[in-house]
Design a protein around this motif. Structure first.
Motif, PDB file in Angstrom:
ATOM      1  N   LEU A  71      -4.995 -11.929  41.483  1.00 41.93           N
ATOM      2  CA  LEU A  71      -5.220 -10.530  41.305  1.00 41.93           C
ATOM      3  C   LEU A  71      -4.191 -10.070  42.339  1.00 41.93           C
ATOM      4  CD1 LEU A  71      -9.029 -10.466  41.607  1.00 41.93           C
ATOM      5  CD2 LEU A  71      -7.655  -9.167  39.879  1.00 41.93           C
ATOM      6  N   LEU A  72      -3.872 -10.755  43.309  1.00 44.99           N
ATOM      7  CA  LEU A  72      -3.095 -10.421  44.265  1.00 44.99           C
ATOM      8  C   LEU A  72      -1.401 -10.623  43.912  1.00 44.99           C
ATOM      9  CD1 LEU A  72      -4.109 -11.786  48.006  1.00 44.99           C
ATOM     10  CD2 LEU A  72      -4.506  -9.413  46.782  1.00 44.99           C
ATOM     11  N   GLU A  73      -1.141 -11.414  42.867  1.00 37.99           N
ATOM     12  CA  GLU A  73       0.035 -11.702  42.258  1.00 37.99           C
ATOM     13  C   GLU A  73       1.167 -11.595  43.197  1.00 37.99           C
ATOM     14  OE1 GLU A  73       0.657  -8.321  39.628  1.00 37.99           O
ATOM     15  OE2 GLU A  73      -0.732  -9.368  38.228  1.00 37.99           O
ATOM     16  N   GLY A  74       1.129 -12.683  44.216  1.00 39.83           N
ATOM     17  CA  GLY A  74       2.126 -12.796  45.691  1.00 39.83           C
ATOM     18  C   GLY A  74       1.983 -11.757  46.611  1.00 39.83           C
ATOM     19  N   ARG A  75       1.093 -10.589  46.662  1.00 46.37           N
ATOM     20  CA  ARG A  75       1.211  -9.593  47.549  1.00 46.37           C
ATOM     21  C   ARG A  75       0.904 -10.492  48.833  1.00 46.37           C
ATOM     22  NH1 ARG A  75      -0.442  -7.247  43.083  1.00 46.37           N
ATOM     23  NH2 ARG A  75       0.410  -5.076  42.359  1.00 46.37           N
ATOM     24  N   PRO A  76       0.916  -9.925  49.843  1.00 47.66           N
ATOM     25  CA  PRO A  76       0.759 -10.294  51.470  1.00 47.66           C
ATOM     26  C   PRO A  76      -0.671 -10.237  51.422  1.00 47.66           C
ATOM     27  CG  PRO A  76       2.404  -8.846  51.532  1.00 47.66           C
ATOM     28  CD  PRO A  76       2.121  -8.498  50.237  1.00 47.66           C
ATOM     29  N   GLY A  77      -1.209 -11.454  51.858  1.00 50.99           N
ATOM     30  CA  GLY A  77      -2.604 -11.652  52.084  1.00 50.99           C
ATOM     31  C   GLY A  77      -3.099 -11.180  53.411  1.00 50.99           C
ATOM     32  N   ALA A  78      -4.330 -11.451  53.671  1.00 50.89           N
ATOM     33  CA  ALA A  78      -4.966 -10.995  54.886  1.00 50.89           C
ATOM     34  C   ALA A  78      -4.626 -11.596  56.273  1.00 50.89           C
ATOM     35  CB  ALA A  78      -6.426 -10.997  54.658  1.00 50.89           C
ATOM     36  N   GLN A 113      -8.176  -5.501  40.784  1.00 53.75           N
ATOM     37  CA  GLN A 113      -7.175  -5.588  41.622  1.00 53.75           C
ATOM     38  C   GLN A 113      -7.137  -4.828  42.977  1.00 53.75           C
ATOM     39  OE1 GLN A 113      -3.344  -5.110  39.861  1.00 53.75           O
ATOM     40  NE2 GLN A 113      -2.780  -7.318  40.471  1.00 53.75           N
ATOM     41  N   SER A 114      -7.474  -3.391  42.374  1.00 50.38           N
ATOM     42  CA  SER A 114      -7.368  -2.402  43.778  1.00 50.38           C
ATOM     43  C   SER A 114      -8.554  -2.816  44.756  1.00 50.38           C
ATOM     44  CB  SER A 114      -7.612  -0.940  43.182  1.00 50.38           C
ATOM     45  OG  SER A 114      -8.620  -0.828  42.860  1.00 50.38           O
ATOM     46  N   ILE A 115      -9.464  -3.422  44.118  1.00 47.28           N
ATOM     47  CA  ILE A 115     -10.556  -3.525  45.092  1.00 47.28           C
ATOM     48  C   ILE A 115     -10.467  -4.656  46.037  1.00 47.28           C
ATOM     49  CG2 ILE A 115     -13.412  -4.309  45.536  1.00 47.28           C
ATOM     50  CD1 ILE A 115     -13.551  -2.711  42.865  1.00 47.28           C
ATOM     51  N   ILE A 116      -9.720  -5.712  45.292  1.00 44.14           N
ATOM     52  CA  ILE A 116      -9.397  -6.957  46.174  1.00 44.14           C
ATOM     53  C   ILE A 116      -8.233  -6.649  47.106  1.00 44.14           C
ATOM     54  CG2 ILE A 116      -8.680  -9.432  46.012  1.00 44.14           C
ATOM     55  CD1 ILE A 116     -11.536  -8.869  44.981  1.00 44.14           C
ATOM     56  N   ILE A 117      -7.232  -5.972  46.734  1.00 46.95           N
ATOM     57  CA  ILE A 117      -6.243  -5.664  47.786  1.00 46.95           C
ATOM     58  C   ILE A 117      -6.949  -4.866  48.906  1.00 46.95           C
ATOM     59  CG2 ILE A 117      -4.316  -4.016  48.236  1.00 46.95           C
ATOM     60  CD1 ILE A 117      -3.392  -4.655  45.195  1.00 46.95           C
ATOM     61  N   ARG A 118      -7.986  -3.938  48.634  1.00 46.49           N
ATOM     62  CA  ARG A 118      -8.623  -3.102  49.797  1.00 46.49           C
ATOM     63  C   ARG A 118      -9.280  -4.186  50.623  1.00 46.49           C
ATOM     64  NH1 ARG A 118     -11.141  -0.187  47.091  1.00 46.49           N
ATOM     65  NH2 ARG A 118     -13.219  -0.961  47.133  1.00 46.49           N
ATOM     66  N   GLU A 119     -10.030  -5.084  49.799  1.00 43.55           N
ATOM     67  CA  GLU A 119     -10.839  -5.977  50.673  1.00 43.55           C
ATOM     68  C   GLU A 119      -9.907  -7.069  51.549  1.00 43.55           C
ATOM     69  OE1 GLU A 119     -14.172  -6.702  50.998  1.00 43.55           O
ATOM     70  OE2 GLU A 119     -14.811  -4.730  50.508  1.00 43.55           O
ATOM     71  N   ASN A 120      -8.692  -7.459  50.747  1.00 39.92           N
ATOM     72  CA  ASN A 120      -7.789  -8.357  51.514  1.00 39.92           C
ATOM     73  C   ASN A 120      -7.207  -7.850  52.669  1.00 39.92           C
ATOM     74  OD1 ASN A 120      -6.384 -10.852  50.992  1.00 39.92           O
ATOM     75  ND2 ASN A 120      -4.467  -9.411  50.899  1.00 39.92           N
ATOM     76  N   LYS A 121      -7.030  -6.416  52.854  1.00 40.43           N
ATOM     77  CA  LYS A 121      -6.611  -5.792  53.998  1.00 40.43           C
ATOM     78  C   LYS A 121      -7.319  -5.096  55.041  1.00 40.43           C
ATOM     79  CE  LYS A 121      -1.872  -5.342  51.647  1.00 40.43           C
ATOM     80  NZ  LYS A 121      -1.017  -4.292  51.163  1.00 40.43           N
ATOM     81  N   ALA A 122      -8.906  -5.352  54.441  1.00 36.20           N
ATOM     82  CA  ALA A 122      -9.699  -4.549  55.370  1.00 36.20           C
ATOM     83  C   ALA A 122      -9.736  -4.971  56.851  1.00 36.20           C
ATOM     84  CB  ALA A 122     -11.315  -4.703  54.659  1.00 36.20           C
ATOM     85  N   GLN A 151     -10.331 -19.055  45.598  1.00 31.79           N
ATOM     86  CA  GLN A 151      -9.057 -18.585  45.981  1.00 31.79           C
ATOM     87  C   GLN A 151      -7.994 -18.455  44.775  1.00 31.79           C
ATOM     88  OE1 GLN A 151      -7.843 -17.850  49.070  1.00 31.79           O
ATOM     89  NE2 GLN A 151      -6.220 -17.264  48.157  1.00 31.79           N
ATOM     90  N   ASN A 152      -8.402 -19.271  43.458  1.00 27.33           N
ATOM     91  CA  ASN A 152      -7.423 -19.139  42.462  1.00 27.33           C
ATOM     92  C   ASN A 152      -7.429 -17.881  41.804  1.00 27.33           C
ATOM     93  OD1 ASN A 152     -10.052 -19.964  41.852  1.00 27.33           O
ATOM     94  ND2 ASN A 152      -9.417 -20.563  39.542  1.00 27.33           N
ATOM     95  N   GLU A 153      -8.868 -17.009  41.951  1.00 25.85           N
ATOM     96  CA  GLU A 153      -8.991 -15.762  41.384  1.00 25.85           C
ATOM     97  C   GLU A 153      -8.379 -14.745  42.242  1.00 25.85           C
ATOM     98  OE1 GLU A 153     -13.034 -14.847  40.336  1.00 25.85           O
ATOM     99  OE2 GLU A 153     -13.245 -16.761  39.659  1.00 25.85           O
ATOM    100  N   ILE A 154      -8.324 -14.821  43.565  1.00 22.63           N
ATOM    101  CA  ILE A 154      -7.639 -13.894  44.370  1.00 22.63           C
ATOM    102  C   ILE A 154      -6.152 -14.146  44.264  1.00 22.63           C
ATOM    103  CG2 ILE A 154      -7.117 -13.698  46.879  1.00 22.63           C
ATOM    104  CD1 ILE A 154     -10.009 -14.533  47.499  1.00 22.63           C
ATOM    105  N   ASP A 155      -5.400 -15.230  43.963  1.00 25.02           N
ATOM    106  CA  ASP A 155      -4.091 -15.433  43.975  1.00 25.02           C
ATOM    107  C   ASP A 155      -3.825 -14.685  42.512  1.00 25.02           C
ATOM    108  OD1 ASP A 155      -4.025 -16.886  46.107  1.00 25.02           O
ATOM    109  OD2 ASP A 155      -3.969 -18.726  45.187  1.00 25.02           O
TER     110      ASP A 155
END
Length: 537
Positions: free
Chosen positions: A368-375, A260-269, A362-366
């Protein structure tokens, strides 16, 4: 660096062998197979910071034989590169037991296990006053400072091993006062900045005769102020064996949070930067800056629309479903906002501009992000002001209106010029030798529709003696719709002949005298006259 902060107000003590990492990876493969495979190397290098705040007060020493072996097993199971901080506390964070702050490698694992052997006070130490009371407030201060000094880690796991009873003075249980809450809030602001993602688990060891977790509601409120989700789990009396079972359920979650931390970092990179502009004609232009990431290799412009029923959006077909891979930095004419009627219309509504980052996982990203703001950037913008709707842009419409007004003015001026400009001037008659044979005659201003006759039986003082020739001058008005067309004065021979085969008709000029040569008959010996006409305005 983006972080996920896992705050565990509990005992997280069941990871006793390295196979747990493999089972957790299998869990990830089950939950997010594509992302797990894509970021397998990043998962290997995603290290965590573990902070154990262990209550070693006199009342909690009864759990030493449960806590210490579990901590030893936990440390031995940690992967290389993780960091462990152990903070024993009672009346204070015990200063002589600080220093358990190391990065895990083969040597530090052994030394950490030896340190855990002295974690709890021995028989003589237990008589020390500092072990009689429990100050959760000071423990929380020490935890926050430790997190503040180790913000470089992607995942922070904070474990409180305590009954969560706040007894700082004379063993009197009480809640945090306002000053303590304010101070802890300030410390958390410095330790858990807005880039951190947080979650709280609680697992409380019981004390007989006392309410469990007396300050838990306040800690819950404190963390939830920072967007931290709180979950609570209590261990019933004489059921300490449930600790290992509880942690077996959480070890997969820890690995999940690493991904989850990796995807959040990538999502906001490389977030999408979108700036839109709308001019008076309703033309919408978007400037988009975006760079592809491992997570999102392609960007797609989906649709632009407006919800107000009086307005509608006419999209530029070239950029409907437009997609780009790699990098995008350009101004895109999206289309125009239009009104159902022609003219100026006041708009106060929201323009929606959909930008997508299409991926098959995209379903896997959703998940992991659990409703957090996306990129994605904020692609909804409020618009207020005038919008001009016409088939031509405003500047061209105004230009045409100005030209039309100027043309109409020109037409009226041409009509006035036709009515004002009339014949007046002088006439001189010469013989064939070029000698003037008569005085110059001045023709006074005539009516605008007058016809002037020269020569035989001339009018207006234009009679010429010894002449049997005659010509007339008529005014020809200019076409007022051809605004630069001026009136003309045409002459035409009505009696006699023009000399030297000249045309029997022509036009007078205001710029220079007009010479007309005429003769009385067709014979060579017939008298030839030259008539010079000078027009004046």
């Amino acid at each position: 660096m983006k972080r996920i902060l896992l705050v565990v107000l509990t005992v997280m003590l069941g990871l006793s062998h390295a196979s747990a990492q493999k089972s957790s990876l299998a869990y990830l493969n089950q939950q997010c197979p594509q992302l797990t495979q894509m970021f397998r190397e990043e998962l290997k290098n995603c290290h965590a910071h573990y902070v154990f705040a262990v209550d070693v007060s006199l009342s909690m020493c009864r759990y030493e034989e449960t806590v210490r072996p579990a901590l030893e097993a936990f440390v031995n199971a940690l992967p290389m590169g993780d960091r462990v901080t152990i903070i024993p506390f009672a009346h204070d964070a015990i200063s002589n037991k600080m220093g358990y702050d190391v990065t895990i490698d083969a040597q530090t694992k052994n030394s950490m296990v030896q340190m855990l052997g002295t974690l709890y006070p021995n028989g003589a130490e237990r008589r020390d006053r500092q072990y009689f009371d429990t100050d959760i407030y000071k423990a929380q201060q020490a935890v926050a400072k430790s997190c503040q000094m180790n913000q470089q880690y992607d995942v922070n796991i904070i474990v409180f091993i305590s009954d969560l009873l706040h007894c700082p003075l004379d063993n009197i249980d009480r809640q945090f006062n306002r000053s303590e809450m304010t101070d802890m809030h300030t410390l958390m602001k410095a330790a858990y900045n807005d880039k951190s993602e947080s979650m709280v688990f609680t697992l409380e060891l019981p004390q007989s005769g006392k309410p469990a977790g007396y300050v838990f509601p306040q800690l819950q409120e404190l963390y939830e102020d920072w967007g931290v989700k709180v979950e609570q789990q209590r261990v019933p009396k004489n059921s300490e064996a449930l600790i290992n079972q509880w942690f077996d359920q959480q070890k997969d979650r820890i690995m999940f949070m690493k991904l989850q931390s990796i995807i959040i970092r990538e999502n906001k990179a490389n977030p999408i930067v979108v700036k839109t502009e709308t001019n008076i004609d309703g033309k919408v232009t978007a400037h988009i800056e975006w760079k592809a990431t491992k997570l999102y290799p392609v960007i797609k412009l989906d649709s632009t629309y407006i919800l107000n029923s009086d307005f509608y959006f006419k999209a530029n077909k070239d950029y409907v479903n437009y997609s780009e891979a790699g990098e995008l930095n350009m101004d895109i004419p999206l289309g125009r906002i239009k009104h159902n009627d022609i003219g100026f219309h006041k708009m106060a509504d929201t323009l929606h501009f959909d930008v997508l980052l299409p991926v098959e996982y995209q379903n896997e990203i959703d998940k992991l992000l659990e409703g957090r703001p996306g990129a994605l950037a904020n692609t909804t913008e409020y618009r207020e002001g005038l919008v001009f709707t016409f088939f031509l842009p405003l500047w061209l419409t105004l230009t045409l209106i100005v030209l039309l007004i100027l043309y109409i003015i020109g037409v009226f001026k041409a009509i006035g010029r036709n009515n004002k400009l009339c014949f007046k001037g002088t006439v001189s008659v010469y013989d064939s030798e070029g000698n003037q044979i008569d005085d110059t005659k001045r023709i006074p201003q005539q009516k605008t529709n007058a016809v002037i006759l020269f020569g035989y039986n001339g009018t207006g003082g234009a009679k010429v003696d010894d002449a049997n020739w005659q010509f007339e001058i008529r005014k020809q008005n200019g076409n007022p719709f051809l605004v630069f067309s001026k009136p003309k004065f045409a002459w035409k021979c009505t009696k006699g002949y023009c000399a030297l085969g000249k045309s029997r008709q022509g036009f007078m000029s205001y710029d220079s005298p007009t010479m007309i040569r005429l003769k009385c008959g067709t014979g060579v010996s017939e008298i030839t006259h030259g008539v010079k006409v000078q027009l004046t305005k």
